[in-house]
Design an enzyme around this catalytic site. Structure first.
Site, PDB file in Angstrom:
ATOM      1  N   THR B  16     -39.658 -28.794 -44.267  1.00 16.38           N
ATOM      2  CA  THR B  16     -39.036 -28.564 -45.573  1.00 16.38           C
ATOM      3  C   THR B  16     -39.200 -29.802 -46.447  1.00 16.38           C
ATOM      4  OG1 THR B  16     -36.868 -29.367 -44.805  1.00 16.38           O
ATOM      5  CG2 THR B  16     -37.320 -27.015 -44.564  1.00 16.38           C
ATOM      6  N   ASP B  17     -39.044 -29.613 -47.744  1.00 14.67           N
ATOM      7  CA  ASP B  17     -39.110 -30.748 -48.658  1.00 14.67           C
ATOM      8  C   ASP B  17     -37.810 -30.837 -49.444  1.00 14.67           C
ATOM      9  OD1 ASP B  17     -39.181 -28.860 -50.726  1.00 14.67           O
ATOM     10  OD2 ASP B  17     -41.310 -29.098 -51.091  1.00 14.67           O
ATOM     11  N   GLY B  18     -37.785 -31.669 -50.442  1.00 20.04           N
ATOM     12  CA  GLY B  18     -36.567 -31.939 -51.194  1.00 20.04           C
ATOM     13  C   GLY B  18     -35.970 -30.716 -51.874  1.00 20.04           C
TER      14      GLY B  18
END
Lengths: 127, 127, 127, 127
Positions: B16-18
Site C-alpha cells: 500500500t502507499d500513502g
C-alpha cells in the site's frame, strides 16, 4: 578518505505505506544508496566490483526508527565507514530531516564471489 | 492447456502507499506472479527457462485501474494466455475482489538470451 | 496463544535484485507478513487495530542474513512473540528453506495513535 | 507552463531484479516521480493537493519497454502533459539514456476525494 559522506534523498510517494510514512523496509534501500555514494565519493564505482566478480552483501543490519518521515521530505543520509578489516566493512547511518536524526542504523558488509562464497574484500576497498 | 489460471493474492501492508491503497506499480508484480503460476499450472517452472538461457521480459503493458484494493484484501488474479506466436506471448489479467473486477491488464512478453538479444520463445512454451 | 506461527512464502521474481537473490530490504516485508499472520492465528485482524486508531510501528530491527534465498524458493517464516509489555512487542523471526535457517531477525513494535504519538498497546494485544 | 519537464534519475540497486535490469514495475515509480516534478516545476506541490482532499490517482497506464536499463545508469525522464480536461490529465513519458529512448509510456490521471469518489480536478491544475 572522505568519511562520512552525505547524500540527499527526497522521499518518493511509492516509498510510503498505508500509514502515510516511509515503510521501514525502504530505509534499507536508502542505506544501500548511501554505501554506493560513499564509494563514489572515494573514487570507486560499485558496478566495477561486480564486473570483477566481487559482490558486496549485507551480513547484518540494526536499525532504530526514531521518528517517521513522509512523502516529499528532504532528507540527508549520513553514511560513515566506522570499521573495516580484510573481510568486512561496518557502516553507520543517520537519516536527518532539518538536522534532526530520524533513523539510525548500522550494517556489516561482506564480500562474496560469483558462487556466493565469502571471500576477502577487494584490495581497493580496504586500503 | 489450463487457461485461464487463477491465483489467490492477499494484499501485503508494504504494497500500500500513502493513499492506503495498493500502489499502482505493485500490480506489475501481481501480474508477474500470475504468469509464473500460469506456467506452473501447465507443467513449467520459470527458473528452468532462465537456467537454459531464456529470459522472458515484458515488452509492453496496458493496465486499467478500475477500483482500488486495500491491505489484507483477498484477491483473485485471473491470468489468461490469449495469443502466442514464435516470438511473443500475450496475456490478459483480471484482478477480482468478491467477483468484482478491480483492475484489468494486458502484457506482451518476448524472450531474450543472455546477451539481451530478442530470440524465439523456447519450444516448450509455444507447443 | 499460538506461538510461534509459521507462514509459507514463495519468493517472487520482483523481490530479487541484480545479484539474483532476495534483496535484503524485502525481508522486512516478510517479517511484517509474519506479524500479520501471527495476529490472525491468534484471532486478531490487524486492520481492525488501525480502524480503531492504533497503529503498530517498527521501533527497531536487527537482522542477520546467513544465506541467500532465490526466486521461487519455498520458505517457512517462523514468527515468535518473545516478549511483551504495555508499550511494546518483541518478535523474533527465522526464515527457513528445507529446514535450514537462512535469516534471523528481531523487531520491537510499539503503538502510535493517529497523531503519531506513542501510546499503550491495545488491551487485546497484551492479554 | 513548463512542459515537458526533465528529471534526472540514477538507477538504484534495489530497483534491479534477477535479470540485472530495472524491474518493469519500478518504472511506474519513475513516472510518478516525473509527475511530482512536473507539478513542482510549475509551482505546485503535490502534498498540498492531498492536504486539501484531492488525491490524484492513475486510471490507466500504457508502457513500452524498448531496451533495459541497469544499476547506476543515469537516466533522463521526460514528462509531458499532453492533454487535460476538468476530470483527467494525460501525460506521456520518455526514459532516455545517452539520448536513446529506452522506455515510453502514457498515463491518465484522475482525481478522487477522501472517500475515493472521482471528482473534478483542482482548479489550480487545469488553468
Amino acid at each position: 578518505m572522505i568519511n562520512p559522506v552525505e547524500t540527499s534523498i527526497r522521499v518518493r510517494y511509492a516509498e510510503t505505506d498505508g500509514q502515510g510514512v516511509v515503510h521501514h523496509g525502504n530505509y534499507m534501500t536508502y542505506f544501500e544508496l548511501g554505501r554506493i555514494e560513499h564509494l563514489r565519493a572515494n573514487g570507486m564505482v560499485y558496478s566495477e566490483f561486480e564486473a570483477n566478480g566481487h559482490f558486496l552483501v549485507v551480513a547484518n543490519v540494526e536499525c532504530k526508527y526514531l521518528a517517521p518521515v513522509r512523502f516529499d521530505d528532504e532528507l540527508i543520509l549520513r553514511t560513515n565507514l566506522v570499521d573495516h578489516s580484510r573481510v568486512k566493512l561496518v557502516h553507520t547511518y543517520q537519516v536527518l530531516r532539518d538536522e534532526r536524526i530520524m533513523t539510525e542504523a548500522k550494517t556489516t558488509i561482506v564480500c562474496v564471489d560469483r558462487e556466493g562464497k565469502v571471500t576477502r574484500l577487494p584490495e581497493k576497498l580496504i586500503c
